[in-house]
Design an enzyme around this catalytic site. Structure first.
Site, mmCIF file in Angstrom:
data_model
loop_
_atom_site.group_PDB
_atom_site.id
_atom_site.type_symbol
_atom_site.label_atom_id
_atom_site.label_comp_id
_atom_site.label_asym_id
_atom_site.label_seq_id
_atom_site.Cartn_x
_atom_site.Cartn_y
_atom_site.Cartn_z
ATOM 1 N N LYS A 137 3.329 4.424 -1.173
ATOM 2 C CA LYS A 137 3.458 5.381 -2.269
ATOM 3 C C LYS A 137 4.814 6.051 -2.097
ATOM 4 O O LYS A 137 4.981 6.939 -1.259
ATOM 5 C CB LYS A 137 2.361 6.447 -2.244
ATOM 6 C CG LYS A 137 0.953 5.898 -2.533
ATOM 7 C CD LYS A 137 0.262 5.433 -1.287
ATOM 8 C CE LYS A 137 -1.165 4.967 -1.614
ATOM 9 N NZ LYS A 137 -1.772 4.250 -0.494
ATOM 10 N N HIS A 166 -8.797 11.680 1.212
ATOM 11 C CA HIS A 166 -7.928 10.512 1.102
ATOM 12 C C HIS A 166 -6.647 10.680 1.920
ATOM 13 O O HIS A 166 -5.760 9.834 1.899
ATOM 14 C CB HIS A 166 -7.588 10.253 -0.379
ATOM 15 C CG HIS A 166 -7.019 8.896 -0.635
ATOM 16 N ND1 HIS A 166 -5.675 8.683 -0.884
ATOM 17 C CD2 HIS A 166 -7.606 7.670 -0.693
ATOM 18 C CE1 HIS A 166 -5.468 7.394 -1.083
ATOM 19 N NE2 HIS A 166 -6.609 6.751 -0.968
ATOM 20 N N LYS A 203 -3.928 10.893 5.083
ATOM 21 C CA LYS A 203 -3.643 10.096 6.281
ATOM 22 C C LYS A 203 -2.573 10.847 7.077
ATOM 23 O O LYS A 203 -1.367 10.622 6.909
ATOM 24 C CB LYS A 203 -3.127 8.710 5.903
ATOM 25 C CG LYS A 203 -4.012 7.922 4.915
ATOM 26 C CD LYS A 203 -3.365 7.881 3.581
ATOM 27 C CE LYS A 203 -4.000 6.952 2.562
ATOM 28 N NZ LYS A 203 -5.356 6.669 2.576
ATOM 29 N N HIS A 212 0.814 -1.208 0.000
ATOM 30 C CA HIS A 212 0.000 0.000 0.000
ATOM 31 C C HIS A 212 0.856 1.270 0.000
ATOM 32 O O HIS A 212 0.342 2.378 0.120
ATOM 33 C CB HIS A 212 -0.908 -0.019 1.247
ATOM 34 C CG HIS A 212 -2.036 0.951 1.209
ATOM 35 N ND1 HIS A 212 -2.145 2.005 2.098
ATOM 36 C CD2 HIS A 212 -3.097 1.054 0.385
ATOM 37 C CE1 HIS A 212 -3.236 2.702 1.823
ATOM 38 N NE2 HIS A 212 -3.835 2.153 0.791
ATOM 39 N N ASP A 233 17.487 9.334 -7.931
ATOM 40 C CA ASP A 233 18.941 9.449 -7.786
ATOM 41 C C ASP A 233 19.403 9.249 -6.350
ATOM 42 O O ASP A 233 20.523 9.629 -5.987
ATOM 43 C CB ASP A 233 19.437 10.811 -8.301
ATOM 44 C CG ASP A 233 19.412 10.892 -9.828
ATOM 45 O OD1 ASP A 233 19.316 9.837 -10.472
ATOM 46 O OD2 ASP A 233 19.488 12.015 -10.356
ATOM 47 N N ASP A 251 0.420 18.094 19.554
ATOM 48 C CA ASP A 251 1.056 19.083 20.436
ATOM 49 C C ASP A 251 1.922 20.101 19.701
ATOM 50 O O ASP A 251 2.826 20.690 20.295
ATOM 51 C CB ASP A 251 1.893 18.373 21.509
ATOM 52 C CG ASP A 251 1.024 17.678 22.551
ATOM 53 O OD1 ASP A 251 -0.217 17.855 22.516
ATOM 54 O OD2 ASP A 251 1.569 16.943 23.391
#
Length: 464
Positions: free
Chosen positions: A195, A382, A384, A193, A200, A389
Site C-alpha cells: 500500500k 487490520h 501490522k 500486497h 511528486d 524497547d
C-alpha cells in the site's frame, strides 16, 4: 480475505505447487551479517564513519543506552541493503478517515506526478473518490500511474480501471490471474500486497490501509469469524494505521514503485521528475524495506526476527493476520523466556475465519512461554505494527504469516527514535484498553469445536 478468494488461492497453490518455497535459516543469516559498523545517510548521501558513530551515540544517550539500536542498525543494513536515512518527517495517521483525508490533500496539491500502488482498490465510495480526484489531476497534466493487484481487486469490475485508462491514467495489473494477459512468467501466487502512494516524489504514504470504504465507514461486506454487529444494524469498522512521510527516504520508496513497474513490464512511464532533490523535513530516522519473492530471502521477515531477538525490555505487536512459522514462534517464546515483555494484540474476529483459527492454534504455546495475548474487540483489527524497547518501530503491509514472508511483495518503514515510539506506545495502549486478555487457564477449557477448527485451519498454514 473473501471466501471466494481463498478458494482460488488454494486451487492455484495446488496446481502450481507453491508450497515448495521455504523460509530461510534465520540464525545462520543473522550470524553471517554481524560485525559491521552502523551507517547513516542524509539528503546529500552517506555520512562518514565518525558522523555515523556520533549519531548512534546520541540516539543511545536519549534512549538509555539500549543495545538494540546498534545491533539492529548493523543487521538491518546488511540484511536489506537499504540505507537508514536522516531528516524525515513521519506523521502517524491513526485510522482510515485520517489517512484518506491526508492522501486527498496531497493528491490535490500534486504538480508533476502521482504513483499509487495498492493491493485492493474497490469500486465503492472511497474507490470512486480516489478515481475522481486522480482523473481530475490527470486532466490537469499531472501524470498518474496506478498499480493494483489482480487477486486483491478480484471483485472490482474491469470497467472501474477502464475508466481510469480512458482518462489517460497509466494502469498496471500486477500478475494478472488470466494467463493470456500476462507479459512475463505467470507467477500466480506472487501478489502485490503493498500500500504505497508517492506524490511528486516528495511525500509518501505507506502502511496497511487499502483503497476501500471498510476503513472509513465501517461497511464490511466480508464474512467474519464472529458476528460484527455489537449494535443492531451497525457494522464494525476496520482498525488500521498508515504513515505520511516527507524527506529524503521518499526517494527509496519511489525506487520500490519504479522497480515493481519495470518488473511487471508496464507501459513506459511519461517523462516526469520522479526523483527530485529532497531536503531534510524533520528529525525522524527511517529505513524503507521492500520485500519480494525474488529476493534470496524475505528482507522484512529476517528484519523482524532479528529485532525480536535483539529486544531487551519489551516487544509490542499489533497484527491482523497471525499465522507464525516455527522460527517466528521460537523468536517470540525465546524473548519472553529471557524476561522481555512480549505483548500481542490480535483480532477478536476476522474477515478470514481460517486465518483466525490457525493463529489461535498457537495460543497455548505462546501463553505457556509467558507471551501475553490480547484480542481486540469492537473493531476489525487490520494493523501490522511492531515496536521494541521504546526506540524501534515498524509499520507497513506485512502480516505475520507465511504468505507475506514467501509469496507477497510487501513494504514497511522502520523508524528509529523515542519520540515516534511514544506515539506508537500511546496507540498500542489505546488498543489494549479495547482488548480482552487471553487467560491460559480459561483458554485450555475452550470447546472441542474450537479445537477442531484450529486443528483443521493449521493444516493449511502454508497457504494462508
Amino acid at each position: 480475505m473473501h471466501t471466494l478468494k481463498f478458494a482460488v488461492v488454494v486451487a492455484f497453490c495446488l496446481v502450481t505447487e507453491t508450497g515448495c518455497a521455504t523460509l530461510p535459516d534465520t540464525d545462520a543469516l543473522i550470524e553471517r551479517h554481524t560485525g559491521q559498523a552502523a551507517r547513516f545517510e542524509n539528503a546529500r548521501g552517506s555520512l562518514s564513519t565518525g558522523k555515523s558513530a556520533a549519531i548512534l551515540a546520541e540516539l543511545k544517550r536519549k534512549s538509555g543506552d539500549i543495545d538494540i539500536l546498534e545491533k539492529q542498525i548493523v543487521l538491518e543494513q546488511a540484511i536489506t541493503g537499504s540505507p537508514l536515512i536522516l531528516g524525515n518527517k513521519v506523521t502517524l495517521l491513526r485510522d482510515g478517515a485520517e489517512t484518506y483525508a491526508a492522501m486527498f490533500a496531497a493528491i490535490r496539491k500534486a504538480r508533476d506526478h502521482i504513483n499509487l500502488e495498492s493491493y485492493i482498490i474497490e469500486d465503492d465510495d472511497i474507490g470512486r473518490q480516489f478515481a475522481d480526484v486522480l482523473l481530475e489531476q490527470q486532466g490537469r497534466g499531472v501524470q498518474v500511474n496506478v498499480i493494483y493487484d489482480s487477486f486483491g481487486a478480484l471483485n472490482t469490475p474491469k470497467a472501474f480501471f477502464e475508466r481510469l485508462t480512458d482518462g489517460g491514467i497509466n494502469v498496471l495489473e500486477f500478475n494478472p490471474l488470466n494467463p493470456l494477459t500476462v507479459k512475463k512468467a505467470w507467477l500466480i501466487d506472487n501478489r502485490d500486497h503493498r500500500k504505497l502512494l508517492v506524490v511528486d516524489g516528495k511525500i509518501a504514504f505507506v502502511g496497511g490501509i487499502n483503497i476501500s470504504s471498510v476503513y472509513s465507514s465501517g461497511s464490511i461486506p466480508r464474512r467474519s469469524a464472529r458476528p460484527l454487529r455489537p449494535e443492531a444494524g451497525k457494522a464494525v469498522p476496520w482498525r488500521d494505521i498508515h504513515l505520511q512521510i516527507e524527506g529524503p527516504v521518499v526517494g527509496e520508496l519511489q525506487k520500490l514503485f519504479m522497480e515493481t513497474w519495470e518488473k511487471q513490464r508496464g507501459q513506459p512511464l511519461a517523462a516526469k521528475d520522479y526523483f527530485p532533490t529532497l531536503e531534510a523535513q524533520g528529525k525522524d530516522i527511517v529505513r524503507a524495506i521492500g520485500s519480494t519473492p525474488d529476493d534470496p530471502y524475505s528482507l522484512i521477515y529476517l528484519t523482524l526476527i532479528s529485532a525480536i531477538g535483539n529486544a531487551e525490555k519489551y516487544v509490542h505487536i499489533t497484527q491482523a493476520y497471525f499465522v507464525p512459522d516455527p522460527q517466528l514462534l521460537q523468536a517470540l517464546t525465546d524473548a519472553a523466556g529471557r524476561g522481555v515483555e512480549v505483548k500481542m494484540i490480535l483480532p477478536g474476529h476476522s474477515d478470514s475465519e481460517i486465518v483466525f483459527h490457525a493463529g489461535r492454534s498457537h495460543y497455548s504455546t505462546l501463553l505457556k512461554a509467558g507471551v501475553k495475548i490480547y484480542e481486540r474487540r469492537g473493531q476489525l483489527l487490520h494493523s501490522k505494527t511492531v515496536f521494541i524497547d521504546g526506540v524501534w518501530s515498524c509499520v507497513g503491509s506485512t502480516n505475520l504469516d507465511w504468505r507475506s514472508f514467501l509469496d507477497n511483495d510487501e513494504i514497511n518503514a522502520v523508524i528509529l527514535g523515542r519520540e515516534f515510539a511514544q506515539q506508537m506506545q500511546a496507540m498500542f495502549t489505546k488498543n489494549l484498553e479495547a482488548s480482552e486478555a487471553i487467560d491460559l487457564e480459561r483458554w485450555e477449557r475452550r470447546s472441542p469445536m474450537l479445537r477442531i477448527k484450529e486443528w483443521g485451519s493449521r493444516l493449511l498454514e502454508r497457504l494462508l
